[in-house]
Design a protein around this motif. Structure first.
Motif, PDB file in Angstrom:
ATOM      1  N   THR A  42      27.850 -17.833   7.559  1.00 50.96           N
ATOM      2  CA  THR A  42      27.443 -16.567   8.182  1.00 50.96           C
ATOM      3  C   THR A  42      28.346 -15.408   7.751  1.00 50.96           C
ATOM      4  O   THR A  42      27.875 -14.392   7.245  1.00 50.96           O
ATOM      5  CB  THR A  42      27.528 -16.696   9.721  1.00 50.96           C
ATOM      6  OG1 THR A  42      26.763 -17.818  10.121  1.00 50.96           O
ATOM      7  CG2 THR A  42      27.004 -15.448  10.413  1.00 50.96           C
ATOM      8  N   MET A  43      29.656 -15.591   7.941  1.00 48.39           N
ATOM      9  CA  MET A  43      30.553 -14.450   7.744  1.00 48.39           C
ATOM     10  C   MET A  43      30.844 -14.208   6.264  1.00 48.39           C
ATOM     11  O   MET A  43      30.901 -13.064   5.821  1.00 48.39           O
ATOM     12  CB  MET A  43      31.855 -14.695   8.517  1.00 48.39           C
ATOM     13  CG  MET A  43      32.446 -13.460   9.069  1.00 48.39           C
ATOM     14  SD  MET A  43      31.234 -12.583  10.070  1.00 48.39           S
ATOM     15  CE  MET A  43      31.884 -10.965   9.984  1.00 48.39           C
ATOM     16  N   LEU A  79      27.805 -12.575   4.816  1.00 50.98           N
ATOM     17  CA  LEU A  79      27.633 -11.226   5.393  1.00 50.98           C
ATOM     18  C   LEU A  79      28.606 -10.234   4.727  1.00 50.98           C
ATOM     19  O   LEU A  79      28.224  -9.122   4.355  1.00 50.98           O
ATOM     20  CB  LEU A  79      27.881 -11.309   6.897  1.00 50.98           C
ATOM     21  CG  LEU A  79      27.737 -10.051   7.740  1.00 50.98           C
ATOM     22  CD1 LEU A  79      27.293 -10.426   9.162  1.00 50.98           C
ATOM     23  CD2 LEU A  79      29.008  -9.235   7.843  1.00 50.98           C
ATOM     24  N   LEU A  80      29.857 -10.671   4.554  1.00 52.74           N
ATOM     25  CA  LEU A  80      30.846  -9.774   3.928  1.00 52.74           C
ATOM     26  C   LEU A  80      30.452  -9.458   2.485  1.00 52.74           C
ATOM     27  O   LEU A  80      30.514  -8.311   2.040  1.00 52.74           O
ATOM     28  CB  LEU A  80      32.245 -10.407   3.961  1.00 52.74           C
ATOM     29  CG  LEU A  80      32.925 -10.470   5.334  1.00 52.74           C
ATOM     30  CD1 LEU A  80      34.215 -11.274   5.263  1.00 52.74           C
ATOM     31  CD2 LEU A  80      33.206  -9.063   5.871  1.00 52.74           C
ATOM     32  N   CYS A 106      36.726 -17.904   4.286  1.00 49.26           N
ATOM     33  CA  CYS A 106      35.713 -17.703   5.329  1.00 49.26           C
ATOM     34  C   CYS A 106      35.224 -19.037   5.870  1.00 49.26           C
ATOM     35  O   CYS A 106      34.010 -19.292   5.923  1.00 49.26           O
ATOM     36  CB  CYS A 106      34.552 -16.881   4.783  1.00 49.26           C
ATOM     37  SG  CYS A 106      35.076 -15.335   4.019  1.00 49.26           S
ATOM     38  N   ILE A 144      40.088 -15.048   7.730  1.00 48.41           N
ATOM     39  CA  ILE A 144      39.271 -14.213   8.628  1.00 48.41           C
ATOM     40  C   ILE A 144      39.154 -14.842  10.016  1.00 48.41           C
ATOM     41  O   ILE A 144      38.259 -14.501  10.775  1.00 48.41           O
ATOM     42  CB  ILE A 144      37.877 -13.900   8.042  1.00 48.41           C
ATOM     43  CG1 ILE A 144      37.007 -15.153   7.964  1.00 48.41           C
ATOM     44  CG2 ILE A 144      37.968 -13.215   6.696  1.00 48.41           C
ATOM     45  CD1 ILE A 144      35.509 -14.831   7.904  1.00 48.41           C
ATOM     46  N   THR A 145      40.075 -15.741  10.341  1.00 44.26           N
ATOM     47  CA  THR A 145      39.947 -16.385  11.647  1.00 44.26           C
ATOM     48  C   THR A 145      41.223 -16.291  12.461  1.00 44.26           C
ATOM     49  O   THR A 145      42.319 -16.298  11.894  1.00 44.26           O
ATOM     50  CB  THR A 145      39.501 -17.853  11.466  1.00 44.26           C
ATOM     51  OG1 THR A 145      38.935 -18.310  12.682  1.00 44.26           O
ATOM     52  CG2 THR A 145      40.623 -18.772  11.046  1.00 44.26           C
ATOM     53  N   SER A 160      33.786  -8.250  11.804  1.00 43.71           N
ATOM     54  CA  SER A 160      32.820  -8.249  12.915  1.00 43.71           C
ATOM     55  C   SER A 160      31.432  -8.189  12.288  1.00 43.71           C
ATOM     56  O   SER A 160      31.251  -7.595  11.215  1.00 43.71           O
ATOM     57  CB  SER A 160      33.062  -7.003  13.778  1.00 43.71           C
ATOM     58  OG  SER A 160      31.963  -6.770  14.626  1.00 43.71           O
ATOM     59  N   ILE A 161      30.471  -8.774  12.977  1.00 42.39           N
ATOM     60  CA  ILE A 161      29.090  -8.726  12.474  1.00 42.39           C
ATOM     61  C   ILE A 161      28.645  -7.265  12.277  1.00 42.39           C
ATOM     62  O   ILE A 161      27.793  -6.981  11.440  1.00 42.39           O
ATOM     63  CB  ILE A 161      28.141  -9.491  13.436  1.00 42.39           C
ATOM     64  CG1 ILE A 161      26.795  -9.760  12.774  1.00 42.39           C
ATOM     65  CG2 ILE A 161      27.966  -8.766  14.757  1.00 42.39           C
ATOM     66  CD1 ILE A 161      25.893 -10.701  13.548  1.00 42.39           C
ATOM     67  N   TYR A 202      28.283  -5.520   8.842  1.00 39.55           N
ATOM     68  CA  TYR A 202      27.077  -5.661   8.020  1.00 39.55           C
ATOM     69  C   TYR A 202      26.382  -4.317   7.856  1.00 39.55           C
ATOM     70  O   TYR A 202      25.740  -4.045   6.844  1.00 39.55           O
ATOM     71  CB  TYR A 202      26.128  -6.680   8.674  1.00 39.55           C
ATOM     72  CG  TYR A 202      24.955  -7.053   7.816  1.00 39.55           C
ATOM     73  CD1 TYR A 202      25.143  -7.675   6.584  1.00 39.55           C
ATOM     74  CD2 TYR A 202      23.656  -6.809   8.246  1.00 39.55           C
ATOM     75  CE1 TYR A 202      24.066  -8.031   5.791  1.00 39.55           C
ATOM     76  CE2 TYR A 202      22.574  -7.164   7.463  1.00 39.55           C
ATOM     77  CZ  TYR A 202      22.783  -7.771   6.233  1.00 39.55           C
ATOM     78  OH  TYR A 202      21.718  -8.116   5.449  1.00 39.55           O
ATOM     79  N   SER A 243      37.704  -3.665  11.303  1.00 37.05           N
ATOM     80  CA  SER A 243      38.216  -4.926  10.746  1.00 37.05           C
ATOM     81  C   SER A 243      39.699  -4.934  11.109  1.00 37.05           C
ATOM     82  O   SER A 243      40.408  -3.961  10.871  1.00 37.05           O
ATOM     83  CB  SER A 243      37.983  -5.047   9.241  1.00 37.05           C
ATOM     84  OG  SER A 243      38.332  -3.860   8.579  1.00 37.05           O
ATOM     85  N   SER A 277      34.913  -8.598  17.637  1.00 40.68           N
ATOM     86  CA  SER A 277      34.093  -9.570  16.899  1.00 40.68           C
ATOM     87  C   SER A 277      33.183 -10.388  17.800  1.00 40.68           C
ATOM     88  O   SER A 277      32.056 -10.701  17.423  1.00 40.68           O
ATOM     89  CB  SER A 277      34.989 -10.528  16.102  1.00 40.68           C
ATOM     90  OG  SER A 277      35.908  -9.798  15.359  1.00 40.68           O
TER      91      SER A 277
END
Ligand SMILES: NC(=O)C1=CN([C@@H]2O[C@H](COP(=O)(O)OP(=O)(O)OC[C@H]3O[C@@H](n4cnc5c(N)ncnc54)[C@H](O)[C@@H]3O)[C@@H](O)[C@H]2O)C=CC1
Ligand SMILES: O=C(O)[C@@H]1CCC=N1
Length: 279
Positions: free
Chosen positions: A10-11, A14-15, A69, A95-96, A118-119, A122, A128, A170
């Motif tokens: 997902t992340m 997305l990035l 990620c 990123i965690t 964060s979503i 997108y 960030s 996030s």
């Protein structure tokens, strides 16, 4: 500048999509790897010039910045893959939240940073959250932030507050969406209004409220004060909300922090063989 992404879930994806769409990176500057290779390959096939690699070490090759990620408990394996190949001038970006800068610095000789996206990034919005390791020079921070600025507002934070700031930045989109969904569902149930219409109106309202809070210079308290005319309808409903939600966000924050401590303990055992305390 070449940028790698390990983990195209997902992340990661997305990035990548946001960096490309915003013009921050062209596909030929990007290398990707993923535990399931076809997933990385499928992403690379969508962008002419993007490099999909079978191994994490292969993706790291020639990259100036490498975003990791993957989920917290997958980090140690990825770090073990990268340890023999990373050079001191390369920069890795976790990123965690439960993987500490010290975990990474203890294993790797390269530059280390943590960026919690964060979503909302997108749509080139939201923050960030940036935390830097010791070997990050001012020019390294500037290079990373210049990249992040294309899709977000980079904010430097104290690592001790990573969890709470991640909750706000996030996890927040999920929490607020949940509340909005409840509002819309109740509207449908109570009045019979069409779900799509209710959702469209509520989403436009959320965007407008966000703008009032950011560009409009209003605080949450000021918005409530301006909308709730004394003795009016909103005032009555706000009283109900105050009563019914009292303490719920304290519980929410205790919940995210308890899960964070659980993950941190597991990550610490994987990296250093013992637990460390954290926020
Ligand atoms: N989803 C969100 O809104 C946000 C997520 N994060 C963080 O991003 C990280 C990733 O989250 P998601 O993308 O949602 O998870 P995800 O499960 O969608 O993606 C993780 C990807 O990593 C790959 N992977 C696992 N082990 C690997 C390995 N050894 N080598 C290469 N690839 C491997 C998996 O195949 C998967 O595609 C998590 O640590 C999460 O905390 C941070 C901010 C926001
Ligand atoms: O690692 C974290 O805290 C992020 C925030 C949202 C999901 N995962």
């Amino acid at each position: 500048m070449n940028v790698g992404f390990i983990g195209t879930g997902t992340m990661g994806s997305l990035l990548i999509e946001a960096f490309i769409a915003s013009g921050a990176l062209s596909p030929s500057q990007i290398a990707v790897s993923n535990r399931t290779f076809p997933k990385a390959k499928a992403l690379a096939d969508r962008y002419l010039g993007m490099r999909a690699e079978y191994t994490n070490a292969g993706a790291a090759y020639g990259c100036d910045i490498l975003f990791l990620c993957v989920k917290p408990l997958e980090f140690k394996k990825v770090v073990d893959d990268l340890k023999p190949v990373l050079k001191p001038n390369q920069m890795i970006v976790s990123i965690t939240s439960p993987v500490l800068i010290s975990h990474l610095e203890g294993e790797l000789k390269c530059k280390v940073a943590k960026v919690i996206p964060s979503i909302t990034n997108y749509v080139w919005s939201g923050a960030s959250l940036c935390i830097y390791g010791k070997s990050m020079q001012e020019e390294d921070k500037a290079r990373l932030e210049a990249l992040l600025t294309h899709i977000s507002e980079p904010l430097c934070i104290d690592e001790d507050y990573t969890r709470i700031v991640s909750d706000l930045s996030s996890c927040g989109p999920a929490f607020i969406s949940f509340l909005l969904e409840q509002f819309v569902e109740a509207a449908v149930e109570e009045t019979g209004i069409g779900r799509q219409e209710a959702q469209r109106v509520a989403s436009a309202m959320l965007l407008g409220t966000g703008l009032l809070l950011t560009e409009g210079g209003l605080t949450p308290a000021e918005i409530q004060e301006r909308v709730a005319v004394p003795g009016g309808i909103t005032a009555k409903a706000l009283n109900l909300l105050r009563r019914e939600t009292n303490g719920v966000f304290n519980q929410l924050i205790r919940t995210t922090h308890a899960k964070f401590r659980e993950d941190l303990a597991k990550v610490s055992v994987a990296f250093i063989g013992e637990e460390v305390n954290g926020q």
